[in-house]
Structure formats: structure tokens, C-alpha cells
Design an enzyme around this catalytic site. Sequence first.
Site, PDB file in Angstrom:
ATOM      1  N   HIS A 162       0.775  -1.134   0.050  1.00 36.17           N
ATOM      2  CA  HIS A 162      -0.013  -0.187   0.065  1.00 36.17           C
ATOM      3  C   HIS A 162       0.959   1.133  -0.113  1.00 36.17           C
ATOM      4  CE1 HIS A 162       0.921   0.801   4.123  1.00 36.17           C
ATOM      5  NE2 HIS A 162       0.552  -0.608   4.593  1.00 36.17           N
ATOM      6  N   CYS A 170       2.649  -5.028   6.490  1.00 39.19           N
ATOM      7  CA  CYS A 170       2.582  -4.807   5.203  1.00 39.19           C
ATOM      8  C   CYS A 170       3.812  -4.187   4.520  1.00 39.19           C
ATOM      9  CB  CYS A 170       1.422  -3.774   4.819  1.00 39.19           C
ATOM     10  SG  CYS A 170      -0.361  -4.483   5.666  1.00 39.19           S
TER      11      CYS A 170
END
Length: 352
Positions: A162, A170
Site C-alpha cells: 500500500h 504490510c
Amino acid sequence: MLFGTEVVQLENFVISALRQFAKSVFVLLGLGLLAACTTGFESNRHNVPLSSLTKARLSQMGSSEGAPMLVRIFKRESELEVWKEVKKTGKFEHFRTYKICAWSGDLGPKFREGDRQSPEGFYDVTPGLMNPRSNYFLAFNLGFPNKFDRAHGRTGSNIMVHGDCSSRGCYAMTDEKIAEIYALARETFKGGSKSFQVQVFPFRMTGENLAAFSESKHLSFWRDIKVGYDHFELTKERPKWDVCNGRYGINRSGGCGPSLLSKEMQAAYSQKQTADAAAFKLAMANKAQAELDAEAEAQRKLEAARAAEERKVAINQTTQKVTGWFGSLFGGGGSDDQGVEDPNAPVPPPRP
């Protein structure tokens, strides 16, 4: 009547007030413009087209916007690579490398929900895993846990690539970079691809790097995923994977069956394995020698420190002796000299 100093003070006050007023106006206007731009951009950010430079680069390498895509991530190097298929050869070629702004945890796979560990392995991203309204600008879900992860009881959810620059498991790319990566993926799906593969490694899978981390508890797992790394390095084709007896089965029929590679490619793979094994062995020998050299250097420094301390003690003792001799020679000496006969003192004549 205002005097000179009062005039200057008044002028300064007026100028300051005007500046503050202008600043407030610009802030209000800026907020209004920003809100207007954000509303339009937020609703359409996932459809922002690729730049003309990106399109030109794709065309130059013999690929296209809609051509199949593959992603490789390297944790230690903090790099994300995008590869695009070239129409003429049907092989993937390197398109661009993006610096990863942040990933979390250590080198090694993700095990459970909440461990804040960024995963490693092979993942297939489908259109349904694209997230155009992510809280982190744009994102796509890796699809963790995959079949291999589930076979080992690993848990986790919403593991993304992201925007922004913060990570809790992430891979954060910054908004600018994820905008282009997302657009490349979007166009790949428009071109007819049902998915694109993401390969996540702790580092570039060389014999030297494996030797550097040979004491890790993840070494066996890394050797497992290295098979997929090697196959892509040799074939420049998307490796097919499955699970075979708790391990990744790469380019094998049914996961555990015969190799799907041609005989020529199997021979090339065997040669690469031999070369990597030799590099690993040499790196391990160099690592062992470096450890011995470090121990020898530490011992040398210890012995040098001891010798310096011994010299210091010897000098102090010699200095004390010399000081004591001079003191006794000239009638000096401390309280320790009381009651001690001076061997150099004159002997009185015998009594008659």
C-alpha cells in the site's frame, strides 16, 4: 501628533495585521481548493492513467500496458521489482525497481495474526484483491495466508502492498509509488490477466547471502523458496507452485510430480544449484575464517592490554623504589621508615 518611533510602531502593527489577514485568507482558500481536489481525486484515484513516460518505457522494451505482470519483493534490500512480459519472447523482463518505504518484523515468514511480521513466499493477486479505497491511498492484498501458509497453520489478514510509509505487517511504498504500481496492475487485468504473481524473499537468494544468515532458524524455508527464485532467474517465466509434503512444490506436476521444465532447463538449473552450493561453501569457509580472525584480534588486544598494565605496574614499583632510596639518602622517608636501621648510617666508636 505622532512622533517618529510611534509612526514606525504603527506601521509595523498595520503590516503585521495585513500579513495575518492575508495568511488566513490563503489558508481558507487553500482548504477549500484542497477539499475540492481531494473529493474529485479520492473518488477516481484508482483510475489515474499511467504517465506518458511509463507507456513509452513499456513500448520500448517490447511490452504493453495490458501485458502480464510479475512482482518480486526483497526485504533486506527494501526493493520491489515490477516485471512485464515481452510479446516477442513471451518472457518477463525487468521494468522498474521501487524502493520500499517500510516493512515490519524481521527476515523470515509471517506466522500469526498480530505478529506484525511481513510475509515471505509466493502469492497470487487477483482483481478481487485490489483495494481502490484503501486508508493508505491505494493498495492490493497479497492474499495471505496462501495454500502453503494454511498448511502450516499460519494466520493473518489484510496483508497489503500500500501507500504511505508505515507498516504493521504490510509493505508500504509511499503514495506516489503505489499509484504507478496499482495502475500497472489495473492495466494488466484489463489486458486479460486473471492474476499476477508476487514473490517475496528475505534477500536475493545467493549462496553468499544464505551463508551470511546460515544460523537462522528459517534457513530450511529459505532453501525451499529459493527453488522458485532460481527457476524464475533461469526461465524468466512465472513459476507454478503448489504444496508438496509441507513444502513448496515448484514447477512440478501436481506439486510433487515430475519437473515441468525442459531437459535443457533442468540441466541449467542443476548447474546453477552446483554453482550456488560452491558459493555457499566458500562463503561459509570465509565466514569461519573471519570469525577466527576476529577472535585472534580480540585475543591480541587483550594480551596487549595486559602487557600494558604489567608495564604500568612495573614502572610504578620502580618509581617507588627510586623515590624511597632518595628519601633515605637525604634523611627523608615517611612513617614507614621509623624503627628501621639505616645500613649506611655511621657506626659510633666503641666505648672505653
